[in-house]
Design an enzyme around this catalytic site. Structure first.
Site, PDB file in Angstrom:
ATOM      1  N   CYS A   2       0.961  -1.269  -0.048  1.00 48.85           N
ATOM      2  CA  CYS A   2      -0.070   0.234   0.002  1.00 48.85           C
ATOM      3  C   CYS A   2       1.053   1.273   0.118  1.00 48.85           C
ATOM      4  CB  CYS A   2      -0.870   0.116   0.984  1.00 48.85           C
ATOM      5  SG  CYS A   2      -0.410   0.850   2.699  1.00 48.85           S
ATOM      6  N   GLY A   3       0.376   2.336  -0.226  1.00 48.33           N
ATOM      7  CA  GLY A   3       0.709   3.684  -0.177  1.00 48.33           C
ATOM      8  C   GLY A   3       0.392   4.333   1.170  1.00 48.33           C
TER       9      GLY A   3
END
Length: 562
Positions: A2-3
């Site tokens: 994820c970011g």
């Protein structure tokens, strides 16, 4: 994967910039979620404490897309998780791992009145795999963050103007300067009730053994193709690879999920020993109908072209690159040994002008790293991970455009540090024998967490791809570190080259002593040409080093322009 963007502020929330959001969406195109939390807790300003989160997801585990941040139904506790938890206390974690980790951390905090010490550390050190995370425990009003002890995923932090903090997977420089890479030495904890925020470091309890320091008593036994060391090497490397390439879902893929021509796995492929050995073992583990893409990058380097123009004016700027030559050679060997598999050799040719046009993007992604060596390595990884190149029709011999669909990229990083593959290892042995070699290897292992894996994560993930490192698997590393040094590489006091036991007609000839155990495994698996390949740094093999003419001599440690 994820970011992550998360800020803690007083008085008013600090939102991520539009540029930051676009960069995070590039990392995680499958899910986007923004969450704001206001905490009415005692603090010197007597104002509300604001936590703002912007999180994106690239779905690579399980049978559904799990949006982030994960939130507890009963409290305001949350988790942002950028990583892969492969095992917990040695037991394989199947399916989606983010919810598993969240539950583990919530339990750890509920089990103690003071969760800022042993309980959270114990929970995180029970996890094997790469990760960066931000976890807020609403019960104790404390926020924990950090990276795994090898630093395989990116997390940056900076202080904000009102005494708060911000965290992000990438930077938005030059919009908000001051970003620093979170060190991989432990877990950090901040209490939002304290102003200004001051992180406490909770050091990791390292569960990896130190390198074996034993010295030979008498003559050093020669390695052979059927020695116990080589057989166990194959076993542990297969186990590591199996976790990382099987059951990769097609969640979020743009193309038809049932298309058997879509590759789920690609290899960052120079044609060298480390990456080709991974490709060879992947062939044994994946279904025969599943293609494997080999990403081979070569650059048009004006300096190299000027130097080579007098030798062969007709030579291709790309096909003459060292990594392109070894790549095609190793590709042909894979075709010969691994029949029935669709291997796609993707020739990624990067013209000089195109490379320069992406300069500012690459410099921003690799920040806060900012040296010439950072740039040359980041360029190679950036264009390789993009995966846009050409493949050759085996019947017509014609090239046509192709872009890989694979979201998982295998990297051979870590093999040199574990098995003595760098030139400095040979130098250390020549200077001080086994004690010197052991010291040099130990130094490499101890500073893995301070190396450039965070930079690589930022550059590669920009294309919604995830790099996986089978040689850096914790179980594989534990086994390798416990081996005597002469069972990993072939440096010998009598002769640095006569290192292989002659046991049958297939026994290899003299092999390079660097990473000799891996060379013997490659030979055992039929990859005889690959077993002979020598180490070559990516920036020289792909020709991204020293590309600009008229800029004078530059060293790798020089800062980049702009």
């Amino acid at each position: 994967m994820c970011g992550i963007y998360c800020s803690i502020s007083f008085g008013s929330p600090i939102h991520s910039s539009r540029e930051t959001q676009e960069l995070l969406k590039a990392r995680g195109p499958d899910s986007t979620q923004a969450v704001s939390i206001s905490l009415q807790i005692p603090n010197p300003t007597r104002e509300a404490v604001h936590i703002h989160i912007f999180s994106t997801v690239l779905a690579l585990r399980g049978d559904h897309i799990e949006s982030q941040p994960l939130k507890d139904k009963h409290t305001e506790s949350f988790l942002c998780w950028n990583g892969e938890a492969w095992r917990e206390n040695g037991q394989v974690i199947g399916g989606n791992d983010s919810q598993h980790v969240f539950t583990l951390l919530l339990r750890a905090c509920q089990s103690s009145a003071n969760p800022s010490t042993e309980t959270v550390i114990d929970a995180l050190t029970s996890i094997a795999g790469p990760f960066a995370f931000i976890f807020y425990d609403a019960v104790s009003c404390r926020l924990f963050y950090g990276r795994d002890h090898l630093g395989r995923r990116s997390l940056l932090s900076r202080a904000t103007c009102n005494g708060g903090m911000a965290f992000c997977s990438i930077t938005d420089v030059p919009l908000s300067p001051g970003w620093k890479e979170v060190e991989a030495g432990g877990v950090y904890c901040v209490a939002p009730s304290n102003l200004p925020l001051s992180p406490d470091l909770l050091p990791w309890t390292m569960n990896l053994p130190r390198i074996d320091r034993s010295l030979p008593n008498g003559s050093v036994p020669l390695l052979s193709l059927s020695s116990e060391t080589i057989l166990k090497l194959e076993k542990y490397l297969r186990q590591s690879l199996h976790l990382r390439i099987t059951d990769v879902p097609n969640l979020g893929q743009a193309k038809n999920n049932q298309d058997s021509e879509d590759a789920k796995i690609a290899v960052l492929f120079s044609g060298g020993l480390d990456c080709t050995l991974l490709a060879r073992l992947a062939h044994d583990l994946l279904p025969p109908s599943q293609p494997i893409d080999l990403l081979n990058v070569a650059f048009e380097n004006p300096r190299s072209m000027v130097a080579a123009s007098g030798k062969d004016p007709t030579a291709s700027a790309y096909e003459s690159c060292p990594d392109r030559k070894t790549g095609r050679s190793s590709y042909l060997e894979l075709l010969r040994i691994c029949g029935g598999r669709k291997w796609r050799f993707i020739a990624i040719n990067v013209p000089y002008k195109e490379s320069e046009s992406h300069h500012s993007t690459i410099a921003g992604l690799m920040a806060p790293h900012n040296t010439e060596m950072d740039l040359s390595i980041a360029k190679a990884l950036y264009f390789a991970a993009r995966g846009q190149g050409q493949i050759r029709n085996t019947i017509s011999g014609q090239d046509h455009p192709y872009s890989t669909d694979a979201r998982v990229l295998l990297s051979g990083l870590g093999a040199d540090e574990l098995f003595g593959g760098y030139r400095r290892h040979a130098t250390a042995y020549a200077r001080d024998g086994y004690p010197g070699l052991i010291e040099e290897l130990d130094l490499d292992i101890q500073r893995l967490g301070q190396r450039n894996l965070g930079r690589d994560d930022r550059v590669i993930s920009h294309w919604a791809k995830e790099a996986r490192y089978p040689y850096l698997d914790e179980e594989f590393m534990k086994w390798t570190l416990q081996l005597p040094v002469w069972e990993k590489c072939g440096f010998r006091p009598d002769s640095a080259s006569t290192v292989v036991s002659k046991e049958d007609n297939r026994s290899p000839p003299i092999l390079d002593p660097a990473k000799q155990a891996l060379r013997l495994l490659a030979w055992r698996l039929g990859m005889e040409q690959v077993a002979r390949e020598r180490k070559r740094a990516i920036q020289f093999g792909a020709r991204t080093a020293k590309m600009q003419i008229g800029k004078g001599r530059k060293r790798g440690t020089d800062l980049i322009d702009g």
